[in-house]
Design a protein around this motif. Sequence first.
Motif, PDB file in Angstrom:
ATOM      1  N   GLY A  11       0.761  -1.239   0.000  1.00 42.71           N
ATOM      2  CA  GLY A  11       0.000   0.000   0.000  1.00 42.71           C
ATOM      3  C   GLY A  11       0.790   1.286   0.000  1.00 42.71           C
ATOM      4  N   PHE A  12       2.047   1.258  -0.431  1.00 41.39           N
ATOM      5  CA  PHE A  12       2.819   2.493  -0.554  1.00 41.39           C
ATOM      6  C   PHE A  12       2.672   3.000  -1.981  1.00 41.39           C
ATOM      7  N   ASP A  13       1.601   3.750  -2.230  1.00 43.40           N
ATOM      8  CA  ASP A  13       1.291   4.226  -3.570  1.00 43.40           C
ATOM      9  C   ASP A  13       1.989   5.556  -3.851  1.00 43.40           C
ATOM     10  N   TRP A  27       4.452  12.158  -5.775  1.00 46.59           N
ATOM     11  CA  TRP A  27       3.467  12.446  -4.739  1.00 46.59           C
ATOM     12  C   TRP A  27       3.126  11.134  -4.047  1.00 46.59           C
ATOM     13  N   LYS A  28       3.422  11.067  -2.744  1.00 48.62           N
ATOM     14  CA  LYS A  28       3.052   9.887  -1.976  1.00 48.62           C
ATOM     15  C   LYS A  28       1.551   9.977  -1.707  1.00 48.62           C
ATOM     16  N   VAL A  29       0.806   9.115  -2.354  1.00 46.88           N
ATOM     17  CA  VAL A  29      -0.651   9.153  -2.302  1.00 46.88           C
ATOM     18  C   VAL A  29      -1.118   8.772  -0.897  1.00 46.88           C
ATOM     19  N   SER A  33      -3.591   2.413   4.158  1.00 49.10           N
ATOM     20  CA  SER A  33      -3.186   1.110   3.630  1.00 49.10           C
ATOM     21  C   SER A  33      -3.309  -0.046   4.615  1.00 49.10           C
ATOM     22  N   MET A  34      -3.114   0.214   5.885  1.00 50.34           N
ATOM     23  CA  MET A  34      -3.169  -0.863   6.883  1.00 50.34           C
ATOM     24  C   MET A  34      -2.255  -2.035   6.510  1.00 50.34           C
ATOM     25  N   GLY A  35      -1.202  -1.731   5.740  1.00 54.11           N
ATOM     26  CA  GLY A  35      -0.211  -2.749   5.428  1.00 54.11           C
ATOM     27  C   GLY A  35      -0.422  -3.524   4.146  1.00 54.11           C
ATOM     28  N   ALA A  56      -7.956   3.800  -5.346  1.00 56.38           N
ATOM     29  CA  ALA A  56      -8.694   3.054  -4.334  1.00 56.38           C
ATOM     30  C   ALA A  56      -8.082   3.281  -2.961  1.00 56.38           C
ATOM     31  N   ASP A  57      -8.947   3.537  -2.005  1.00 53.05           N
ATOM     32  CA  ASP A  57      -8.547   3.625  -0.605  1.00 53.05           C
ATOM     33  C   ASP A  57      -9.245   2.487   0.133  1.00 53.05           C
TER      34      ASP A  57
END
Length: 119
Positions: A11-13, A27-29, A33-35, A56-57
């Motif tokens: 989840g590091f978008d 840009w770090k979105v 993410s909760m991992g 998506a979140d």
Amino acid sequence: MFAWYEDNDVGFDILKLKINSNFILEWKVPVNSMGFSYGGCMFIEFCENFLIVMYADKHRSQLVVINTKTFELENLGVLGRSPSVDLNGNVLTVKEKNEESSGFTVRFHDEIFTKEILE
């Protein structure tokens, strides 16, 4: 100028915008993410002087517009999990899945854009 979206399984978008051959803006979105990843980019497109990105979140989709001249970012809304997005010319139409009467349109004009709620 071109853009791409990178995601991974934790989840590091990151959205990357290549300005010229020597400069890439990252840009770090901000995703909850909760991992793990929730699906990454669902829509990315340039229109006029703007970059439109839907991602998506955890429980929803986020729609943001980035001005490619000033790099100002505006969140246009938190949407359902799978909204319908259509860019036709300078008009972006966003509707919730299976709900024709809910949603909004965004019209892009040179340096500005306007958002209209569908009823």
